[in-house]
Design a protein around this motif. Structure first.
Motif, PDB file in Angstrom:
ATOM      1  N   PRO A  39       0.804  -1.235   0.000  1.00  0.00           N
ATOM      2  CA  PRO A  39       0.000   0.000   0.000  1.00  0.00           C
ATOM      3  C   PRO A  39       0.837   1.286   0.000  1.00  0.00           C
ATOM      4  CG  PRO A  39      -0.552  -1.417   1.898  1.00  0.00           C
ATOM      5  CD  PRO A  39       0.524  -2.107   1.126  1.00  0.00           C
ATOM      6  N   GLU A  40       2.045   1.222   0.547  1.00  0.00           N
ATOM      7  CA  GLU A  40       2.905   2.411   0.574  1.00  0.00           C
ATOM      8  C   GLU A  40       3.393   2.792  -0.822  1.00  0.00           C
ATOM      9  OE1 GLU A  40       7.089   4.015   2.560  1.00  0.00           O
ATOM     10  OE2 GLU A  40       6.373   2.023   3.083  1.00  0.00           O
ATOM     11  N   TRP A  41       3.524   1.797  -1.717  1.00  0.00           N
ATOM     12  CA  TRP A  41       4.122   2.029  -3.028  1.00  0.00           C
ATOM     13  C   TRP A  41       3.176   1.866  -4.198  1.00  0.00           C
ATOM     14  CZ3 TRP A  41       8.533   4.449  -2.769  1.00  0.00           C
ATOM     15  CH2 TRP A  41       9.317   4.303  -1.630  1.00  0.00           C
ATOM     16  N   LYS A  42       1.999   1.326  -3.976  1.00  0.00           N
ATOM     17  CA  LYS A  42       1.040   1.088  -5.065  1.00  0.00           C
ATOM     18  C   LYS A  42       0.718   2.398  -5.789  1.00  0.00           C
ATOM     19  CE  LYS A  42      -3.521  -0.829  -6.032  1.00  0.00           C
ATOM     20  NZ  LYS A  42      -3.124  -1.748  -7.060  1.00  0.00           N
ATOM     21  N   GLY A  43       0.888   2.398  -7.102  1.00  0.00           N
ATOM     22  CA  GLY A  43       0.543   3.558  -7.912  1.00  0.00           C
ATOM     23  C   GLY A  43       1.534   4.705  -7.864  1.00  0.00           C
ATOM     24  N   GLN A 145      16.038   1.387   2.207  1.00  0.00           N
ATOM     25  CA  GLN A 145      16.660   2.710   2.198  1.00  0.00           C
ATOM     26  C   GLN A 145      15.660   3.819   2.555  1.00  0.00           C
ATOM     27  OE1 GLN A 145      19.758   3.551  -0.818  1.00  0.00           O
ATOM     28  NE2 GLN A 145      18.139   4.777  -1.710  1.00  0.00           N
ATOM     29  N   VAL A 146      16.105   4.775   3.362  1.00  0.00           N
ATOM     30  CA  VAL A 146      15.268   5.925   3.686  1.00  0.00           C
ATOM     31  C   VAL A 146      15.299   6.914   2.517  1.00  0.00           C
ATOM     32  CG1 VAL A 146      15.590   5.694   6.182  1.00  0.00           C
ATOM     33  CG2 VAL A 146      17.163   7.122   4.869  1.00  0.00           C
ATOM     34  N   GLN A 147      14.377   7.857   2.514  1.00  0.00           N
ATOM     35  CA  GLN A 147      14.264   8.830   1.426  1.00  0.00           C
ATOM     36  C   GLN A 147      15.576   9.602   1.256  1.00  0.00           C
ATOM     37  OE1 GLN A 147      13.473  10.127  -1.537  1.00  0.00           O
ATOM     38  NE2 GLN A 147      11.301  10.035  -0.984  1.00  0.00           N
ATOM     39  N   VAL A 148      16.122   9.577   0.056  1.00  0.00           N
ATOM     40  CA  VAL A 148      17.407  10.244  -0.203  1.00  0.00           C
ATOM     41  C   VAL A 148      17.254  11.503  -1.056  1.00  0.00           C
ATOM     42  CG1 VAL A 148      18.780   8.135   0.032  1.00  0.00           C
ATOM     43  CG2 VAL A 148      17.901   8.789  -2.228  1.00  0.00           C
ATOM     44  N   PHE A 149      16.032  11.798  -1.498  1.00  0.00           N
ATOM     45  CA  PHE A 149      15.817  12.944  -2.384  1.00  0.00           C
ATOM     46  C   PHE A 149      15.158  14.111  -1.662  1.00  0.00           C
ATOM     47  CE2 PHE A 149      15.768   9.271  -5.295  1.00  0.00           C
ATOM     48  CZ  PHE A 149      16.843   9.635  -6.090  1.00  0.00           C
ATOM     49  N   THR A 172      13.877   0.860  -6.747  1.00  0.00           N
ATOM     50  CA  THR A 172      13.776   1.605  -5.495  1.00  0.00           C
ATOM     51  C   THR A 172      14.104   3.087  -5.679  1.00  0.00           C
ATOM     52  OG1 THR A 172      14.407  -0.379  -4.281  1.00  0.00           O
ATOM     53  CG2 THR A 172      14.557   1.695  -3.088  1.00  0.00           C
ATOM     54  N   THR A 173      15.195   3.385  -6.366  1.00  0.00           N
ATOM     55  CA  THR A 173      15.614   4.780  -6.561  1.00  0.00           C
ATOM     56  C   THR A 173      14.522   5.569  -7.274  1.00  0.00           C
ATOM     57  OG1 THR A 173      17.936   4.138  -6.659  1.00  0.00           O
ATOM     58  CG2 THR A 173      17.364   6.273  -7.615  1.00  0.00           C
ATOM     59  N   LEU A 174      14.012   5.021  -8.357  1.00  0.00           N
ATOM     60  CA  LEU A 174      12.975   5.712  -9.120  1.00  0.00           C
ATOM     61  C   LEU A 174      11.701   5.877  -8.305  1.00  0.00           C
ATOM     62  CD1 LEU A 174      13.697   3.892 -12.466  1.00  0.00           C
ATOM     63  CD2 LEU A 174      13.983   6.346 -12.066  1.00  0.00           C
ATOM     64  N   ARG A 175      11.343   4.858  -7.536  1.00  0.00           N
ATOM     65  CA  ARG A 175      10.134   4.958  -6.719  1.00  0.00           C
ATOM     66  C   ARG A 175      10.288   5.978  -5.585  1.00  0.00           C
ATOM     67  NH1 ARG A 175       9.614   0.053  -8.956  1.00  0.00           N
ATOM     68  NH2 ARG A 175       7.509  -0.486  -9.659  1.00  0.00           N
ATOM     69  N   GLN A 176      11.479   6.069  -5.015  1.00  0.00           N
ATOM     70  CA  GLN A 176      11.684   7.088  -3.984  1.00  0.00           C
ATOM     71  C   GLN A 176      11.479   8.486  -4.561  1.00  0.00           C
ATOM     72  OE1 GLN A 176      15.449   6.653  -1.953  1.00  0.00           O
ATOM     73  NE2 GLN A 176      14.384   5.654  -0.276  1.00  0.00           N
ATOM     74  N   ALA A 177      12.061   8.732  -5.723  1.00  0.00           N
ATOM     75  CA  ALA A 177      11.894  10.040  -6.370  1.00  0.00           C
ATOM     76  C   ALA A 177      10.427  10.261  -6.728  1.00  0.00           C
ATOM     77  CB  ALA A 177      12.773  10.122  -7.617  1.00  0.00           C
ATOM     78  N   ALA A 178       9.777   9.237  -7.264  1.00  0.00           N
ATOM     79  CA  ALA A 178       8.364   9.349  -7.650  1.00  0.00           C
ATOM     80  C   ALA A 178       7.483   9.633  -6.441  1.00  0.00           C
ATOM     81  CB  ALA A 178       7.914   8.067  -8.356  1.00  0.00           C
ATOM     82  N   LYS A 179       7.778   8.978  -5.327  1.00  0.00           N
ATOM     83  CA  LYS A 179       6.978   9.181  -4.117  1.00  0.00           C
ATOM     84  C   LYS A 179       7.040  10.628  -3.652  1.00  0.00           C
ATOM     85  CE  LYS A 179       6.076   7.190   0.385  1.00  0.00           C
ATOM     86  NZ  LYS A 179       6.522   6.311   1.443  1.00  0.00           N
ATOM     87  N   LEU A 180       8.230  11.201  -3.646  1.00  0.00           N
ATOM     88  CA  LEU A 180       8.395  12.597  -3.250  1.00  0.00           C
ATOM     89  C   LEU A 180       7.596  13.521  -4.176  1.00  0.00           C
ATOM     90  CD1 LEU A 180       9.985  14.414  -1.241  1.00  0.00           C
ATOM     91  CD2 LEU A 180      11.782  14.542  -2.965  1.00  0.00           C
ATOM     92  N   GLU A 188       1.084  12.320 -12.337  1.00  0.00           N
ATOM     93  CA  GLU A 188       1.589  11.005 -12.750  1.00  0.00           C
ATOM     94  C   GLU A 188       3.102  11.074 -12.854  1.00  0.00           C
ATOM     95  OE1 GLU A 188      -0.438   8.463 -15.866  1.00  0.00           O
ATOM     96  OE2 GLU A 188       1.399   9.004 -16.932  1.00  0.00           O
ATOM     97  N   VAL A 189       3.768  10.013 -12.394  1.00  0.00           N
ATOM     98  CA  VAL A 189       5.226   9.933 -12.508  1.00  0.00           C
ATOM     99  C   VAL A 189       5.578   8.601 -13.162  1.00  0.00           C
ATOM    100  CG1 VAL A 189       7.453  10.014 -11.323  1.00  0.00           C
ATOM    101  CG2 VAL A 189       5.494  11.290 -10.377  1.00  0.00           C
ATOM    102  N   SER A 190       6.257   8.679 -14.300  1.00  0.00           N
ATOM    103  CA  SER A 190       6.775   7.506 -15.004  1.00  0.00           C
ATOM    104  C   SER A 190       8.289   7.649 -15.098  1.00  0.00           C
ATOM    105  CB  SER A 190       6.175   7.406 -16.410  1.00  0.00           C
ATOM    106  OG  SER A 190       4.788   7.166 -16.342  1.00  0.00           O
TER     107      SER A 190
END
Length: 197
Positions: A39-43, A145-149, A172-180, A188-190
């Motif tokens: 649920p934290e990362w879905k979408g 990994q914790v948020q690095v961005f 992981t790296t792309l998802r961290q950036a997308a989440k922020l 939308e983030v692709s």
């Protein structure tokens, strides 16, 4: 270089043809299916497109480019990147940033170099905190990994964002950036990467 062709994971571009059927669920590789179930990362990351398999040739090629400073090697991908970008719509294209320390070691950001050689003007609205090299971390370490961005002053509300990096490994790296970016209101983030590891 070996292009990714045929049936791909709709989440990360991994070739599904080489995967056993038990590692594919609903047109997703098992990795993307797991991301989608969390649920934290879905979408968070709409999808990733990659051009090439991260085979031994490309691994050596990118090592010469990134770690040995052979900047001219970025030119080889200019046509491929440029022609892809003319077919899609986005408001900002953001290269995954390096920390100041990593930038100082290399002298350039490989993702920015690839875009600039493709005559694309990137948005530099993300910065990165210094951490151990991603290539030195295990999959489990990357996932924890914790948020690095950090996001600079830029209104991304309602915007369509395309992240750009050289290699997609765990996502992981792309998802961290997308989440922020999603937390800041991006619609939308692709992502687009040269290679799928």
């Amino acid at each position: 270089m070996e292009k990714i062709e045929g049936e791909r994971c709709r989440g990360c571009s991994r070739s599904l043809e080489a995967l056993p059927s038990n590692l594919v669920k609903e047109e997703l590789c098992l990795d993307c299916h797991r991301w989608d179930q969390d649920p934290e990362w879905k979408g968070i990351l709409h999808k990733n497109d990659s051009f090439y398999h991260y085979n031994d040739f490309l691994k050596e090629y990118l090592a010469r480019f990134k770690y040995r400073g052979d900047y001219a090697l970025a030119k080889a991908f200019a046509h491929t990147i440029k022609s892809y970008l003319t077919k899609i719509e986005y408001d900002h294209i953001i290269p995954i940033p390096l920390s100041d320390e990593r930038f100082y070691e290399r002298g350039f950001n490989q993702s920015t170099a690839l875009l600039e050689e493709s005559e694309v003007r990137p948005s530099h609205i993300l910065t990165r905190l210094h951490s151990e090299k991603q290539s030195k971390k295990t999959r489990a370490e990357r996932l924890r990994q914790v948020q690095v961005f950090r996001l600079g002053e830029c209104d991304v509300r309602g915007k369509s964002i395309l992240l750009f990096d050289d290699i997609y490994t765990t996502g992981t790296t792309l998802r961290q950036a997308a989440k922020l970016l999603k937390e800041a209101g991006a619609d939308e983030v692709s992502s687009l990467t040269l290679a799928r590891g």
